[in-house]
Design a protein around this motif. Structure first.
Motif, PDB file in Angstrom:
ATOM      1  N   TYR A  29       1.318  -1.397   0.377  1.00 53.36           N
ATOM      2  CA  TYR A  29      -0.081   0.318  -0.155  1.00 53.36           C
ATOM      3  C   TYR A  29       0.882   1.208   0.462  1.00 53.36           C
ATOM      4  N   GLY A  30       1.360   1.832  -0.821  1.00 55.48           N
ATOM      5  CA  GLY A  30       2.112   2.524  -1.455  1.00 55.48           C
ATOM      6  C   GLY A  30       3.227   2.010  -0.810  1.00 55.48           C
ATOM      7  N   ILE A  31       3.701   2.922  -0.751  1.00 55.10           N
ATOM      8  CA  ILE A  31       5.195   2.827  -0.049  1.00 55.10           C
ATOM      9  C   ILE A  31       5.472   1.226   1.045  1.00 55.10           C
ATOM     10  N   PHE A  32       4.371   1.138   1.715  1.00 58.28           N
ATOM     11  CA  PHE A  32       4.321   0.362   2.541  1.00 58.28           C
ATOM     12  C   PHE A  32       3.957  -1.196   2.448  1.00 58.28           C
ATOM     13  N   ASN A  33       4.759  -2.526   3.099  1.00 61.15           N
ATOM     14  CA  ASN A  33       4.460  -3.588   2.154  1.00 61.15           C
ATOM     15  C   ASN A  33       3.573  -3.640   3.515  1.00 61.15           C
TER      16      ASN A  33
ATOM     17  N   ALA B 186      -5.573  -2.015  -7.285  1.00 56.03           N
ATOM     18  CA  ALA B 186      -7.086  -1.450  -6.947  1.00 56.03           C
ATOM     19  C   ALA B 186      -6.603   0.198  -6.450  1.00 56.03           C
ATOM     20  N   ASN B 187      -7.204   0.773  -7.660  1.00 55.52           N
ATOM     21  CA  ASN B 187      -7.575   2.546  -7.099  1.00 55.52           C
ATOM     22  C   ASN B 187      -8.721   2.739  -5.683  1.00 55.52           C
ATOM     23  N   ILE B 188      -8.142   2.689  -4.801  1.00 61.22           N
ATOM     24  CA  ILE B 188      -9.465   2.876  -3.514  1.00 61.22           C
ATOM     25  C   ILE B 188      -9.358   4.168  -3.610  1.00 61.22           C
ATOM     26  N   ALA B 189     -10.347   4.909  -2.668  1.00 58.61           N
ATOM     27  CA  ALA B 189     -11.185   5.872  -2.121  1.00 58.61           C
ATOM     28  C   ALA B 189      -9.620   6.748  -1.341  1.00 58.61           C
ATOM     29  N   VAL B 190      -8.966   6.346  -0.627  1.00 59.47           N
ATOM     30  CA  VAL B 190      -7.389   6.216  -0.300  1.00 59.47           C
ATOM     31  C   VAL B 190      -6.579   6.528  -0.741  1.00 59.47           C
ATOM     32  N   GLY B 191      -6.623   5.748  -2.416  1.00 59.29           N
ATOM     33  CA  GLY B 191      -5.061   5.327  -2.322  1.00 59.29           C
ATOM     34  C   GLY B 191      -4.873   4.412  -3.170  1.00 59.29           C
ATOM     35  N   SER B 192      -3.961   3.685  -3.329  1.00 60.71           N
ATOM     36  CA  SER B 192      -4.275   2.045  -4.126  1.00 60.71           C
ATOM     37  C   SER B 192      -3.083   1.280  -3.990  1.00 60.71           C
ATOM     38  N   ILE B 193      -3.653  -0.197  -3.880  1.00 57.86           N
ATOM     39  CA  ILE B 193      -3.125  -1.127  -3.440  1.00 57.86           C
ATOM     40  C   ILE B 193      -3.069  -1.449  -4.692  1.00 57.86           C
ATOM     41  N   LYS B 194      -1.458  -2.413  -4.740  1.00 56.60           N
ATOM     42  CA  LYS B 194      -0.798  -3.088  -5.829  1.00 56.60           C
ATOM     43  C   LYS B 194      -0.144  -4.216  -4.834  1.00 56.60           C
ATOM     44  N   CYS B 195      -0.282  -5.901  -5.669  1.00 56.53           N
ATOM     45  CA  CYS B 195      -0.508  -7.094  -5.162  1.00 56.53           C
ATOM     46  C   CYS B 195       0.262  -7.061  -6.338  1.00 56.53           C
ATOM     47  N   ASP B 196       1.976  -7.826  -6.179  1.00 56.84           N
ATOM     48  CA  ASP B 196       2.974  -8.449  -7.577  1.00 56.84           C
ATOM     49  C   ASP B 196       3.126 -10.222  -7.027  1.00 56.84           C
TER      50      ASP B 196
END
Length: 286
Positions: free
Chosen positions: A56-60, A251-261
């Motif tokens: 989530y952003g720069i955080f795991n 996923a672009n969500i209301a408070v940023g984006s979550i990325k899964c790789d």
């Protein structure tokens, strides 16, 4: 932050069932092949293992694993998939999530037999077993935490949360689907039936830690309002090979984006193709 944490694991498993709209698709995934799959038609094998990193952003935010083993259940040989995910790092200090999802399904038909959900999400817990009787269109739910049992009517082609992942890999209509066409799968989850809908967006080359991967690109149709900005805020990239494993989910969500790789993998049935240049492909055999 709490809402994001609760939904992280289900998001990676391609469901986020609390947000999907029941939208019907143009394509039927299983016309000809629905009765039986031969060994050559199955997209995975005993021993497959996948690991995903969620950030989530720069955080795991979390690591999630999906394992697959051949076992016996009630005297029959089945495939047993186990999904395990937990929050990590700083996020775990604020909100502890530890979820386990399991599915037992038929090898040659990709039909669910038993589904197990055991979760602990910041003190919110569930411990549920669902036994499927597909022939008689019934799901038997055992809520072990609350000591309740119930029976629910389901559709003939119903999947559970985990078996859906393998069902889509086996039955994806490669030659039939066109850009912007969609297809759906019936899913029974949390004592309710849902329709999981995916729209095909085309083919895209994705830069990953493994190299450049040719992917099929999809968007699930999601319900707007609570978390997602718009219906098509989630994007899924799947390897365009015989394995058809998720490479990235965003996923672009209301408070940023979550990325899964995709972070690691083992024992894929088919070579994992990495594109070196426009004309060369390297086959990674794990």
């Amino acid at each position: 932050m709490e809402l994001i944490s609760k939904k992280t694991f289900q998001f990676i498993l391609l469901i986020l069932m609390n947000f999907y709209e029941p939208i019907y698709a143009q394509l039927n995934l299983t016309n000809e092949k629905d009765n039986f799959l031969t060994e050559n038609e199955i997209a995975f094998k005993d021993g497959e293992w996948l690991e995903f990193r969620v950030h989530y952003g720069i955080f795991n935010a979390s690591y999630i694993t999906l394992s697959l083993t051949k076992e016996k259940l009630n005297g029959s040989e089945v495939l047993h998939s186990k999904g395990y995910g937990k929050t990590t790092g700083l996020l775990r200090l604020f909100f502890r999530v530890e979820d386990t999802y399991e599915s037992y399904f038929k090898i040659n038909r990709t039909q669910p037999i038993r589904f197990i959900r055991k979760i602990d999400e910041g003190g919110y817990t569930k411990n549920t077993i669902i036994d499927f009787d597909i022939d008689n269109q019934k799901a038997f739910v055992n809520d072990k935490k609350n000591g309740k049992e119930s029976i629910h009517k389901i559709e003939k082609k119903t999947q559970d949360l985990i078996s859906t992942f393998y069902y889509l890999r086996n039955y994806f209509p490669d030659e039939k689907i066109k850009i912007n066409e969609s297809f759906d799968v019936n899913i029974f989850f949390d004592e309710e039936s849902y329709i999981f809908n995916l729209k095909f967006l085309g083919i895209e080359i994705l830069d990953t830690k493994f190299g450049k991967i040719e992917c099929l690109k999809f968007t699930p149709i999601v319900q707007t309002g609570r978390v997602f900005k718009e219906e098509e805020s989630v994007t899924l990239w799947v390897s365009n090979d015989k394995n058809k494993i998720p490479i990235r989910i965003q996923a672009n969500i209301a408070v940023g984006s979550i990325k899964c790789d995709l972070e690691n993998f083992r024992n894929l049935k088919y070579p994992f193709k990495i594109r070196i240049n426009e004309n060369k492909v390297f086959n990674n055999f794990n």
